[in-house]
Design an enzyme around this catalytic site. Structure first.
Site, PDB file in Angstrom:
ATOM      1  CG  ASP A 100      58.510  48.807  64.011  1.00  0.00           C
ATOM      2  OD1 ASP A 100      57.481  49.161  63.391  1.00  0.00           O
ATOM      3  OD2 ASP A 100      59.298  49.620  64.539  1.00  0.00           O
ATOM      4  CB  CYS A 103      53.963  49.901  59.447  1.00  0.00           C
ATOM      5  SG  CYS A 103      52.455  48.913  59.540  1.00  0.00           S
ATOM      6  CG  HIS A 256      54.212  47.332  55.635  1.00  0.00           C
ATOM      7  ND1 HIS A 256      54.771  47.471  56.892  1.00  0.00           N
ATOM      8  CD2 HIS A 256      54.973  48.090  54.803  1.00  0.00           C
ATOM      9  CE1 HIS A 256      55.816  48.271  56.817  1.00  0.00           C
ATOM     10  NE2 HIS A 256      55.958  48.655  55.557  1.00  0.00           N
ATOM     11  CB  CYS A 521      52.353  70.155  10.072  1.00  0.00           C
ATOM     12  SG  CYS A 521      54.031  70.447   9.504  1.00  0.00           S
ATOM     13  CB  CYS A 607      34.290  69.797   5.056  1.00  0.00           C
ATOM     14  SG  CYS A 607      35.739  70.242   4.076  1.00  0.00           S
ATOM     15  CB  CYS A 624      33.030  73.213   2.736  1.00  0.00           C
ATOM     16  SG  CYS A 624      34.589  73.866   3.365  1.00  0.00           S
TER      17      CYS A 624
END
Length: 790
Positions: A100, A103, A256, A521, A607, A624
């Site tokens: 309006d 804002c 806005h 893993c 390694c 290694c």
């Protein structure tokens, strides 16, 4: 429907609290009579935070966002890389505000208190400040800012005193609440940058506006005019000690303003907002508005005084580069309970969610009763948890959990075939053993086969990740050890930099999809220092604990069932092939951790094992010495596992590592330590030996005069004895005077006794072994270690 029941604003959830906020706000404004600017006393210190929405299903979460969040502005700022471009800080969401003309005040009020400025408290305070207080300083700063603007510089525009006064009076009128003929058909006139600067001084709190630099066309996206509203506004009319240092963050797009708030308990990211923009291959600091020339020279100091500035690492534009940028810390939710509207709205959302679930279940049951053969929209029953089938890209459903629809249908088909196959009595008909399988091959658990055609995914498509993956609870750090950046779900749990680095390394391998990393893993995909048959010690302990239950069902023990509630596992894409096999059918790559060839490490002498700090040698196949010993040990165990029974591949008589606070298993090859603790112990022993080597040498030099002095003393008269006499009047030492009674009958005093000099401890500190002359006073192990690494 929930769309109609959920309020479209926070204040609608509890009108009593909203009224209480509107009553307290004007009472908190202090208006001095000596010309000092009007300001708030305490209420400017409050901050709003949105509640978490990840616990709701995606469909209902969309309803919440539709009610409260301005998706258009959020999407626009994010697409321009102005908002949420930095993954190291928390995500900001844009709340809806009224358009309006007021804002700016609506957004500021909502950021602090959760209500919009419908009573015009902030706008009236702004107007009264410009009308009733001394505004010469504001006017002077506004003139300096205007003279530096593009309109004055490029056009050569010059104002006289009358022009400046007219423009200033016009700015004051724009802040008025009595505007029957506002521009653009709005109820109130829109405000400009100087109004934001005056507002932050009224609040005694910095304001940061995130905005694009250019006003763009909505249709073509072409640039219209430059935007100057974005940047930092500091309350420079107040000493920094009297200001609240946590800023108010606003977004601006399409003329806005909206508040940009954080999400409560959203994850491990930093609660901060970057003070730079990422544009055109560089980081550009946000503009600090309305600084005088002396203040502009000390801009960095002013920012640190009025804001809590911290440095955060971000990825640079070039590959492998990291930059430190400044960011301002944001406040957390601190509204008192009696005026906290977020809690009331959250309770209302939870209540409506239960009703929405009941209506959804009732609608699905009625649809299924009308047409039992038709599936009742499986997309609506999706959960935010991955299917338990290994490597399956889909998500589980409410009706088919813990599996997705695809895996559930395949399991039902397999179960229908099992009674026919396992109808024979005796060992051949044991449940879980499939007839026709090779000898020693057990029934394989259901696994996802990406090559198997499906008749259209009933679950979520694998190419479109679930919104849950982007929610606040799944925000985790990169999987690479030591990487400070936040992961990207599109890069398999890695940040962009680590993902690109992995892509470069993977391009050297001919078949990187089958390439297993010995430092990971194979069950939980975690980086570990030592593996046992390809799995970490945690997963290995779990398999041994489940051995009895696994043998009773004749099924091979599964390596590691990932937690369904662990968000870090949801964003990690599993390996393209499954390693859950048993017996002779198990591929060597799944059981061994040493499947790499020396060609994979071309151009480096490190390694081959990931994470190892030492260098490899061609004699040890690129490893290694320590890793090569582990490689030979695991290779021997893999070769032996093919001949033994399925349970013979487990390690027997394992012992925990002797290292402090270490939960892995030890190895006799490493003196009871795991590999990591063994290397640390050897390093500590080596450094202590190196540090005290000079001390030991000096002590040897001091012992030399003593030994020369001792040689002058008389020795034993026996030729084979070198002992020193205790008394000069005697010829034999005490040992020769009293011979050993354990000597054999054939021995007599005339025979020379074997030399057995006293043993000396190893020179290395904390070593329990004995040293020898060949190793310069060290034991064989410490001498070899010193030769290898010294």
């Amino acid at each position: 429907m929930a769309e109609q029941v959920l309020p479209q604003a926070l204040y609608l959830s509890n009108m009593r609290k909203a009224v209480k906020i509107r009553e307290r706000t004007p009472e908190d404004i202090f208006k001095p009579t000596n010309g000092i600017i009007h300001h708030f006393k305490t209420m400017h210190r409050y901050t709003l935070e949105m509640f978490r929405t990840c616990q709701f299903c995606p469909q209902f979460r969309e309803i919440i966002h539709k009610a409260l969040i301005d998706k258009n502005i959020q999407a626009s700022l994010e697409s321009q890389k102005k908002l949420n471009w930095c993954r190291e800080v928390r995500k900001l969401v844009a709340l809806k505000t009224n358009g309006d003309g007021n804002c700016l005040m609506h957004a500021t009020s909502q950021y602090m208190w959760g209500v919009q400025d419908t009573d015009l408290v902030l706008r009236k305070a702004l107007f009264s400040t410009l009308k009733e207080t001394d505004t010469r300083n504001f006017k002077f700063r506004w003139q300096l800012e205007s003279l530096k603007s593009q309109e004055f510089v490029e056009t050569g525009l010059c104002y006289d005193t009358r022009n400046w006064n007219d423009e200033w009076d016009n700015l004051i009128k724009m802040a008025s609440t009595d505007t029957p003929m506002a521009r653009s058909g709005l109820q109130y006139n829109s405000l400009e940058e100087i109004h934001i600067f005056v507002l932050c001084n009224i609040l005694r709190r910095p304001i940061i506006v995130i905005s694009d630099k250019m006003l763009r066309s909505l249709e073509s996206g072409s640039n219209f005019a430059p935007l100057k509203v974005g940047g930092i506004y500091l309350p420079l009319h107040w000493p920094a000690q009297e200001c609240y240092r946590y800023p108010i963050v606003l977004g601006y797009d399409s003329h806005h303003f909206v508040p940009l708030v954080t999400l409560k308990d959203s994850g491990p990211e930093i609660r901060a907002v970057p003070l730079v923009n990422r544009d055109r291959g560089r980081f550009e600091d946000l503009k600090v508005h309305f600084l005088t020339d002396p203040e502009n020279e000390m801009k960095e100091k002013l920012l640190k005084e009025y804001l809590m500035v911290i440095e955060i690492p971000v990825q640079g534009w070039d590959h492998g580069t990291t930059h430190l940028i400044n960011a301002a810390k944001l406040d957390e939710a601190n509204l008192p309970k009696e005026i906290n509207l977020v809690d009331d709205y959250f309770e209302l959302v939870q209540h409506e969610y239960k009703k929405w679930q009941e209506n959804s279940e009732q609608g699905r049951s009625e649809m299924h009763a009308q047409n039992p053969m038709e599936s009742s929209l499986p997309q609506l029953s999706l959960m935010d948890v991955k299917c338990e089938t290994p490597n399956c890209p889909f998500f589980m459903s409410v009706n088919t959990q813990p599996l997705c629809h695809e895996c559930s249908e395949r399991r039902q088909k397999n179960q229908n075939k099992l009674p026919k196959l396992n109808s024979k009595p005796g060992p051949e008909g044991l449940p879980g053993m499939a007839l026709g399988a090779s000898r020693g091959e057990a029934y394989e658990p259901l696994a996802w086969n990406p090559e198997e055609p499906t008749g259209g995914p009933h679950s979520a498509p694998p190419t479109a990740p679930s919104p849950f993956l982007f929610s606040e609870t799944t925000a985790m750090k990169c999987r690479s050890p030591g990487c400070p950046f936040t992961l990207n779900v599109q890069h398999n749990g890695f940040c962009e930099r680590c993902h690109n680095a992995r892509q470069l390394h993977a391009s050297h391998a001919a078949d990187h999809t089958r390439h297993l990393d010995p430092g990971k893993c194979q069950a939980c995909l975690q980086d570990v220092t030592r593996t046992f048959n390809g799995i970490c010690s945690t997963c290995f302990k779990r398999t041994t604990a489940e051995a009895s239950s696994s043998l009773s069902t004749s099924l091979p023990p599964s390596c590691h069932q990932r937690s369904k509630s662990d968000p870090s596992q949801l964003v990690r894409s599993p390996s393209p092939h499954s390693c859950h096999r048993a017996g002779n059918d198990a591929p060597a790559g799944c059981l061994s951790q040493a499947a790499r060839t020396p060609g994979d490490r071309t151009g480096t002498s490190k390694c081959r094992k990931a994470g190892c700090m030492y260098f490899g040698t061609p004699e040890n196949k690129g490893f290694c010495t320590l890793c090569f010993i582990e490689y030979r040990e695991n290779k021997h165990l893999v070769a032996a596992s093919g001949k033994a029974s399925p349970t013979a591949s487990r390690f027997q008589n394992t012992i925990p590592c002797l290292g402090r606070e270490c939960g892995t298993l030890g190895s006799t090859m490493f003196e009871g330590y795991c590999q990591k603790c063994f290397i640390e112990a050897q390093n500590q022993r080596f450094h202590e030996a190196k540090r005290t080597e000079e001390q030991l040498r000096s002590s040897q030099r001091r012992d030399v005069p003593r030994t020369t002095q001792s040689t002058s003393r008389p020795k034993c008269a026996r030729a084979s004895c070198k002992n020193i006499l205790a008394c000069r009047s005697e010829e034999l030492c005490m040992e020769c005077q009293h011979p050993n009674p354990r000597m054999g009958p054939g021995a007599h005093r005339g025979e020379p006794a074997p030399e057995d000099p006293p043993k000396q401890r190893c020179w290395a500190p904390a070593c329990d072994h004995f040293g020898n002359a060949k190793c310069n006073g060290y034991c064989n192990e410490c001498f070899q270690f010193k030769q290898m690494y010294g």
